[in-house]
Design an enzyme around this catalytic site. Structure first.
Site, PDB file in Angstrom:
ATOM      1  NE  ARG A 153       2.106 -17.270  72.400  1.00 42.20           N
ATOM      2  CZ  ARG A 153       1.535 -16.922  73.762  1.00 42.20           C
ATOM      3  NH1 ARG A 153       0.734 -16.723  73.783  1.00 42.20           N
ATOM      4  NH2 ARG A 153       2.625 -17.661  74.573  1.00 42.20           N
ATOM      5  CE  LYS A 177       2.474 -20.215  71.100  1.00 43.20           C
ATOM      6  NZ  LYS A 177       3.779 -20.768  70.720  1.00 43.20           N
ATOM      7  CG  HIS A 243       7.993 -12.750  67.434  1.00 47.05           C
ATOM      8  ND1 HIS A 243       7.132 -13.421  68.710  1.00 47.05           N
ATOM      9  CD2 HIS A 243       9.561 -13.586  67.424  1.00 47.05           C
ATOM     10  CE1 HIS A 243       8.749 -13.881  69.332  1.00 47.05           C
ATOM     11  NE2 HIS A 243       9.035 -13.596  68.391  1.00 47.05           N
ATOM     12  NE  ARG A 246       4.431 -12.942  71.474  1.00 46.09           N
ATOM     13  CZ  ARG A 246       3.574 -13.674  73.182  1.00 46.09           C
ATOM     14  NH1 ARG A 246       2.717 -12.620  73.658  1.00 46.09           N
ATOM     15  NH2 ARG A 246       3.967 -14.296  73.962  1.00 46.09           N
ATOM     16  CG  HIS A 269       6.235 -16.735  77.846  1.00 46.72           C
ATOM     17  ND1 HIS A 269       7.223 -15.632  77.727  1.00 46.72           N
ATOM     18  CD2 HIS A 269       5.680 -16.932  77.336  1.00 46.72           C
ATOM     19  CE1 HIS A 269       7.541 -15.447  76.472  1.00 46.72           C
ATOM     20  NE2 HIS A 269       6.455 -16.139  75.489  1.00 46.72           N
ATOM     21  CE1 TYR A 278       8.348 -14.020  72.059  1.00 48.99           C
ATOM     22  CE2 TYR A 278       9.519 -15.944  72.510  1.00 48.99           C
ATOM     23  CZ  TYR A 278       8.456 -15.854  71.630  1.00 48.99           C
ATOM     24  OH  TYR A 278       7.631 -16.445  71.062  1.00 48.99           O
TER      25      TYR A 278
END
Length: 302
Positions: A153, A177, A243, A246, A269, A278
């Site tokens: 990211r 995250k 992005h 990615r 994820h 994605y």
């Protein structure tokens, strides 16, 4: 048709009052009023007086609308929610049962995807720039190699700490995250570009990509650098972002036969459903994959 939306032509007084409010206070167009009138009178035909309907009755509406297109269902539910909001605001009803109506989960937009030729043009220019020995160009090459080669990211990339880059293993320790850590492999190309950057990187600081003003390179600056590179490579800069690279990493690995669960781990994820979004690929390629890989594909009798 537009005439059907006029409040005076709607027999139900509550619906007529709602349409009058939309017309007078919100300036709703005739077509909008007509659509709301049809949706509300249609709902009343299914469950009776809307002003008396409870949550159970509205739940039955959801069942009756189950076969509708998502756009039609969303419009009808929106009309009812606004209607009940009006009834409460106008003092015609004390409670609002509108939350019993069906809600559609909005589809997440699919990220843009660069084709192989576009990626080749982007990387060829970055490599040529880096070959001049310019530290800024070498840094940019390392940045895009890590975006496309490791699927980081933007925030993970620009905040990458020197301590996360081991000397003796082709992995990066990424804090993603929610503070979740994962090990991300670095391919040969990305590893070579990273080592080249570390040789010319300014001394000091704890980040792999430091900022001259202290701290690390900003996400905004990363976007700017990528779009400038895209423009010089003859690509639409609006279609190039961290992005996008990615997403290209994930999609191209999937095209090469990578397992979806492996991609989930690489991308960091928490939910496999996010990985499926994605790694969207075109239907024709998936059909070809089934035809080539399914055990019965070569059996003409099946």
């Amino acid at each position: 048709m537009a005439g059907a939306a006029r409040p005076g032509l709607v027999s139900d007084p509550a619906i007529a009052a709602f349409l009058a409010m939309l017309s007078a206070e919100r300036g709703a167009a005739a077509n909008t009023l007509s659509a709301y009138a049809r949706d509300l009178t249609g709902a009343a035909a299914l469950i009776g007086d809307l002003t008396l309907a409870d949550r159970t009755a509205l739940a039955r509406l959801g069942e009756a609308w189950a076969g509708l297109a998502p756009s039609s269902l969303a419009r009808k539910a929106s009309a009812l929610r606004q209607f009940y909001g009006f009834l409460v605001a106008d003092g015609r009803r004390a409670d609002d049962p509108g939350d019993a109506l069906p809600r559609l989960r909005p589809r997440r937009p699919l990220p843009r995807l660069l084709g192989h030729q576009d990626l080749a043009a982007l990387f060829a220019l970055a490599e040529n720039d880096a070959a001049t020995g310019d530290p800024a160009a070498i840094r940019l090459l390392a940045l895009i190699e890590l975006l496309y080669g490791s699927g980081l990211r933007a925030t993970e990339l620009v905040s990458l700490a020197m301590a996360a880059v081991p000397r003796d293993a082709p992995f990066l320790t990424i804090t993603g995250k929610g503070g979740q850590q994962r090990m991300v492999p670095v391919g040969e190309r990305a590893g070579a570009a990273l080592r080249q950057w570390l040789r010319v990187r300014p001394a000091g600081g704890r980040h792999v990509f430091p900022s001259p003003r202290g701290g690390h390179l900003s996400r905004v600056r990363l976007f700017q650098l990528l779009r400038d590179l895209a423009l010089r490579a003859g690509l639409d800069p609006e279609k190039v972002s961290p992005h996008v690279l990615r997403h290209a990493f994930a999609t191209h690995l999937l095209e090469g036969g990578a397992d979806l669960r492996v991609l989930q781990t690489l991308l960091g994820h928490a939910d496999i459903a996010t990985t499926q979004i994605y790694t969207h690929v075109d239907g024709a390629r998936l059909v070809a994959l089934v035809n080539q890989r399914h055990p019965l594909a070569s059996n003409s009798s099946h």
